[in-house]
Design an enzyme around this catalytic site. Structure first.
Site, PDB file in Angstrom:
ATOM      1  N   CYS A   1      43.151  42.283  47.193  1.00  0.00           N
ATOM      2  CA  CYS A   1      42.392  42.035  48.412  1.00  0.00           C
ATOM      3  C   CYS A   1      42.807  43.015  49.501  1.00  0.00           C
ATOM      4  CB  CYS A   1      42.658  40.617  48.893  1.00  0.00           C
ATOM      5  SG  CYS A   1      42.306  39.389  47.638  1.00  0.00           S
TER       6      CYS A   1
ATOM      7  N   ARG B   1      39.957  49.588  47.082  1.00  0.00           N
ATOM      8  CA  ARG B   1      40.814  48.603  46.398  1.00  0.00           C
ATOM      9  C   ARG B   1      39.995  47.685  45.501  1.00  0.00           C
ATOM     10  NH1 ARG B   1      45.755  47.884  49.297  1.00  0.00           N
ATOM     11  NH2 ARG B   1      45.886  45.676  48.828  1.00  0.00           N
TER      12      ARG B   1
ATOM     13  N   TRP C   1      39.286  40.426  46.207  1.00  0.00           N
ATOM     14  CA  TRP C   1      39.212  40.718  44.767  1.00  0.00           C
ATOM     15  C   TRP C   1      39.593  39.396  44.098  1.00  0.00           C
ATOM     16  CZ3 TRP C   1      38.084  44.273  41.033  1.00  0.00           C
ATOM     17  CH2 TRP C   1      38.686  44.126  39.785  1.00  0.00           C
TER      18      TRP C   1
ATOM     19  N   ASN D   1      46.262  37.949  50.999  1.00  0.00           N
ATOM     20  CA  ASN D   1      46.281  38.718  49.758  1.00  0.00           C
ATOM     21  C   ASN D   1      47.490  38.236  48.975  1.00  0.00           C
ATOM     22  OD1 ASN D   1      46.006  40.574  47.736  1.00  0.00           O
ATOM     23  ND2 ASN D   1      46.949  42.262  48.865  1.00  0.00           N
ATOM     24  N   GLY D   2      47.291  37.900  47.690  1.00  0.00           N
ATOM     25  CA  GLY D   2      48.401  37.433  46.869  1.00  0.00           C
ATOM     26  C   GLY D   2      48.005  36.151  46.150  1.00  0.00           C
TER      27      GLY D   2
ATOM     28  N   GLU E   1      46.707  55.119  21.235  1.00  0.00           N
ATOM     29  CA  GLU E   1      46.458  55.163  22.683  1.00  0.00           C
ATOM     30  C   GLU E   1      46.946  56.475  23.287  1.00  0.00           C
ATOM     31  OE1 GLU E   1      44.658  53.670  24.592  1.00  0.00           O
ATOM     32  OE2 GLU E   1      45.386  54.159  26.607  1.00  0.00           O
TER      33      GLU E   1
ATOM     34  N   LYS F   1      44.545  59.018  25.344  1.00  0.00           N
ATOM     35  CA  LYS F   1      44.844  59.473  26.711  1.00  0.00           C
ATOM     36  C   LYS F   1      44.819  60.995  26.803  1.00  0.00           C
ATOM     37  CE  LYS F   1      44.806  56.113  29.265  1.00  0.00           C
ATOM     38  NZ  LYS F   1      43.862  55.594  28.341  1.00  0.00           N
TER      39      LYS F   1
ATOM     40  N   GLU G   1      41.103  62.256  26.445  1.00  0.00           N
ATOM     41  CA  GLU G   1      40.134  61.984  27.523  1.00  0.00           C
ATOM     42  C   GLU G   1      40.556  62.610  28.841  1.00  0.00           C
ATOM     43  OE1 GLU G   1      39.601  57.876  28.563  1.00  0.00           O
ATOM     44  OE2 GLU G   1      41.677  57.375  28.216  1.00  0.00           O
TER      45      GLU G   1
ATOM     46  N   HIS H   1      49.154  61.703   3.140  1.00  0.00           N
ATOM     47  CA  HIS H   1      47.867  61.515   2.428  1.00  0.00           C
ATOM     48  C   HIS H   1      46.798  62.432   2.994  1.00  0.00           C
ATOM     49  CE1 HIS H   1      49.543  58.069   0.332  1.00  0.00           C
ATOM     50  NE2 HIS H   1      50.053  57.673   1.494  1.00  0.00           N
TER      51      HIS H   1
ATOM     52  N   LYS I   1      33.679  54.600  33.763  1.00  0.00           N
ATOM     53  CA  LYS I   1      34.734  53.596  33.835  1.00  0.00           C
ATOM     54  C   LYS I   1      34.368  52.377  32.985  1.00  0.00           C
ATOM     55  CE  LYS I   1      38.516  51.655  34.854  1.00  0.00           C
ATOM     56  NZ  LYS I   1      39.687  52.160  34.083  1.00  0.00           N
TER      57      LYS I   1
HETATM   58  C1  AGP Z   1      40.298  54.108  28.264  1.00  0.00           C
HETATM   59  O1  AGP Z   1      41.108  55.045  28.981  1.00  0.00           O
HETATM   60  C2  AGP Z   1      38.827  54.353  28.418  1.00  0.00           C
HETATM   61  N1  AGP Z   1      38.484  54.405  29.793  1.00  0.00           N
HETATM   62  C3  AGP Z   1      37.977  53.447  27.531  1.00  0.00           C
HETATM   63  O2  AGP Z   1      38.427  53.619  26.206  1.00  0.00           O
HETATM   64  C4  AGP Z   1      38.008  51.925  27.838  1.00  0.00           C
HETATM   65  O3  AGP Z   1      39.242  51.398  27.499  1.00  0.00           O
HETATM   66  C5  AGP Z   1      36.911  51.269  26.993  1.00  0.00           C
HETATM   67  O4  AGP Z   1      35.670  51.796  27.405  1.00  0.00           O
HETATM   68  C6  AGP Z   1      36.896  49.743  27.116  1.00  0.00           C
HETATM   69  O5  AGP Z   1      36.635  49.375  28.432  1.00  0.00           O
HETATM   70  P1  AGP Z   1      36.800  47.826  28.835  1.00  0.00           P
HETATM   71  O6  AGP Z   1      38.240  47.476  28.666  1.00  0.00           O
HETATM   72  O7  AGP Z   1      36.358  47.742  30.259  1.00  0.00           O
HETATM   73  O8  AGP Z   1      35.931  47.018  27.917  1.00  0.00           O
END
Ligand code: AGP
Length: 610
Positions: free
Chosen positions: A2, A27, A76, A102-103, A485, A489, A492, A508, A605
């Site tokens: 928040c 935020r 939020w 906030n909290g 992961e 990272k 991307e 393999h 996002k």
């Molecule tokens: C991760 O860095 C990416 N932005 C992407 O893989 C993301 O995790 C994926 O699109 C899932 O998103 P969500 O957790 O909002 O469902």
């Protein structure tokens, strides 16, 4: 998280509060409101959705332009739907006090019960409305509002940053904080209180970062800062902010991603709030309503899928629940789901709660009549609304497209689920459960201490390996999802090709790729029973002139080209130290290569389309 702002001074307060809320929009929020005193009456204006909705309401209130004290808030939602009735400020029953907060007040339900028995009524589901009425109740037994506020805050457990207005004294603002940021902005003939500097940076750069257990009493030309527990004055250092507005919104970090990586200790603290009870139990009332799964299907995309794959290890090992983790875009189109409503449960994981494939997978599961759990970060999101029950990760908004703190929050909740089901299934020894809970309690502090040196090492290694064209990330057991992961990272953020692999798979086929220009990141925690195996994988790679970065613990005997040593944590919780290293390495490579760290090319996002 928040956003709070309070203004008291010589200018019309409402436009300044609205402007401040705009500078706190980054935020993330889902409702907003403001409050002021006009003609001895407390005026509260609130709206769900974005600030424009609030502004439209304010414009219709001609009174607002003359007042010179006001408070404002962007909410939020952490609990309580993102609706106008839950938006702040909240008013006491006697319409004397208005509070923004906030909290999370952990004991708000107990406090609410006591207030209900005293005849108080509540219009919202929030802990904030409980707190403002607790302050009001304390006014009956304390000599003044300051003492009543202090008494109420000593009764509240958990995190709070608050700003309080009193209809009977509109020329004073009260503020206080505990485990949530609150900053005092000192102007000339005017004073500001806010969750973050950007809210008032256009008016003053002279700030005091309030500390836990401090109360601020502010008037237009004066202020005092007191200790909450005895109301003794404390002297605080005024600092001069040199940041630009944009830098201030990133808290001084170069990018939102770096800020969010460093927020992970707070994410762990917030995620455990209200869930790790004193009697050493994990409290997940959200799950009481559905059967203990005989088989659990975890379904997600991207980073959330990797979190699920990691959680599978804990749920199987600790809770003895067979788990199948699947990619949502595969699960949703399976010919047959072969699910039994009396035995199977589907857990969908999604930070945004809006990912199209994951939402479709949830709907497929519901068509099959199985119970569904949503693990989400956004309150009121589609997945949160449509799942039979929802667990919120309480990580606060994640601005950077690359998911970092969200994964840590998801892993934390999966840890809590594994411990919760282990207790119900009586499948985990008391000793292991106690030691794990002990590690969880100290994890946030531990990670907070380690992050700076992790960052230093990540920066050094990034300069050495930034020109690589391809990377392998290898892990075994619970480190395999982390390898996936880490590779994601790097891909991307820096656009360097990277593959995460189960280390045992190298022979393999993939090992054919190894040469001096194809480095490998090996995840090799000391205790893993796979340590000896991962070591031999590393030797195989080096025998083919492949360079190796070994992320390991002190004392291991890996002769890698670069040893990256991080402190040891027993068992799978080591992942909470490994993950930030992978995030920081990719961040530094991306930044060094001049990529758009917070908005990588081609990415969104939330992938709300197939
Ligand atoms: C991760 O860095 C990416 N932005 C992407 O893989 C993301 O995790 C994926 O699109 C899932 O998103 P969500 O957790 O909002 O469902």
């Amino acid at each position: 998280m928040c956003g709070i702002i309070g203004y008291i001074g010589h200018r019309p307060a409402v436009p300044i509060v609205l402007e401040g809320l705009e500078h706190l929009e980054y935020r993330g929020y889902d409702s907003a409101g403001l409050g002021y005193v006009f003609n001895q009456d407390l005026k509260i204006i609130r709206s769900s959705g974005k600030l424009n909705n609030l502004k439209e309401k304010v414009i219709n209130e001609g009174s607002s332009l003359t007042v010179m004290t006001a408070i404002g808030h962007t909410r939020w939602a952490t609990h309580g739907a993102p609706e106008e009735r839950n938006a702040h400020p909240h008013m006491s029953n006697d319409k004397r006090l208005a509070l923004v907060h906030n909290g999370i007040i952990e004991n708000y339900l107990e406090l609410k019960k006591d207030l209900l028995s005293l005849g108080y009524s509540f219009k919202s589901d929030t802990d904030t409305e409980v707190l403002v009425n607790l302050i009001s109740e304390c006014c009956h037994s304390e000599p003044d509002l300051l003492h009543a506020l202090a008494k109420a805050l000593r009764m509240a457990k958990g995190a709070f940053a608050i700003c309080l207005m009193d209809r009977e004294a509109p020329n004073v603002l009260y503020a206080a904080r505990n485990q949530a940021p609150l900053i005092f902005g000192q102007g000339v003939g005017e004073n500001f209180i806010a969750s973050d500097v950007p809210a008032f940076l256009n008016y003053t750069r002279d700030v005091v970062f309030l500390e836990d257990g401090q109360i601020l009493v502010a008037q237009s030309g004066d202020h005092k800062i007191l200790r909450l527990n005895d109301l003794q004055s404390v002297s605080c250092e005024t600092q001069r902010i040199q940041w630009s507005m944009q830098a201030a919104q990133k808290g001084g970090y170069r990018h939102f991603m770096l800020k969010e990586i460093f927020e992970q200790p707070n994410v762990i603290t917030d995620g455990l709030t209200g869930r790790l009870e004193n009697n050493d139990q994990i409290n997940l009332p959200e799950l009481e309503r559905i059967l203990i799964p005989k088989r659990l299907h975890i379904v997600a995309c991207g980073t959330s899928y990797h979190a699920g794959l990691w959680g599978e290890h804990l749920l199987e090992h600790w809770a003895h629940i067979p788990v199948q983790t699947e990619i949502a875009s595969e699960f949703r189109y399976k010919e047959e789901l072969l699910l039994d409503p009396n035995e199977d449960v589907v857990l969908v994981i999604s930070q945004s709660g809006e990912t199209a494939d994951t939402l479709a997978a949830l709907r497929r599961a519901k068509e099959a009549k199985v119970k569904t759990i949503g693990l989400c970060n956004v309150v009121g999101s589609s997945i949160a609304r449509e799942a039979d029950c929802v667990l919120y990760t309480q990580a606060g908004p994640e601005i950077s497209v690359a998911s970092t703190k969200a994964m840590t929050s998801q892993m934390l909740m999966l840890t809590c689920m594994a411990l919760y089901y282990a207790r119900r299934n009586k499948s985990m020894s008391l000793g292991l459960r106690q030691s794990t809970l002990g590690q969880l309690r100290s994890l946030a502090q531990f990670l907070s201490q380690e992050l700076p040196q992790m960052h230093t090492m990540a920066k050094a290694l990034s300069r050495k390996y930034a020109q690589a064209k391809s990377f392998f990330y290898l892990g075994r057991g619970y480190c395999f999802p982390l390898a996936l992961e880490g590779a994601l990272k790097l891909k991307e953020l820096s656009y360097i090709h990277a593959e995460g692999y189960a280390a045992g798979e190298m022979k393999h086929g993939p090992i054919a790729l190894i040469d001096p220009t194809f480095p490998t990141f090996v995840l090799a925690p000391a205790e893993s029973e796979m340590y000896a195996k991962i070591k031999s994988n590393m030797v195989e790679i080096q025998a083919r002139q492949g360079q190796v970065i070994a992320l390991t613990n002190p004392g291991t005997d890996l002769a890698a080209d670069d040893r990256w040593e991080i402190p040891f944590l027993p068992g799978p919780l080591m992942a909470f130290l490994i993950l930030p290293c992978l995030q920081l390495f990719s961040y530094e490579v991306s930044d060094y290569l001049g990529k758009d760290v917070d908005q990588p090319r081609n990415l969104a996002k939330s992938v709300t389309v197939e």
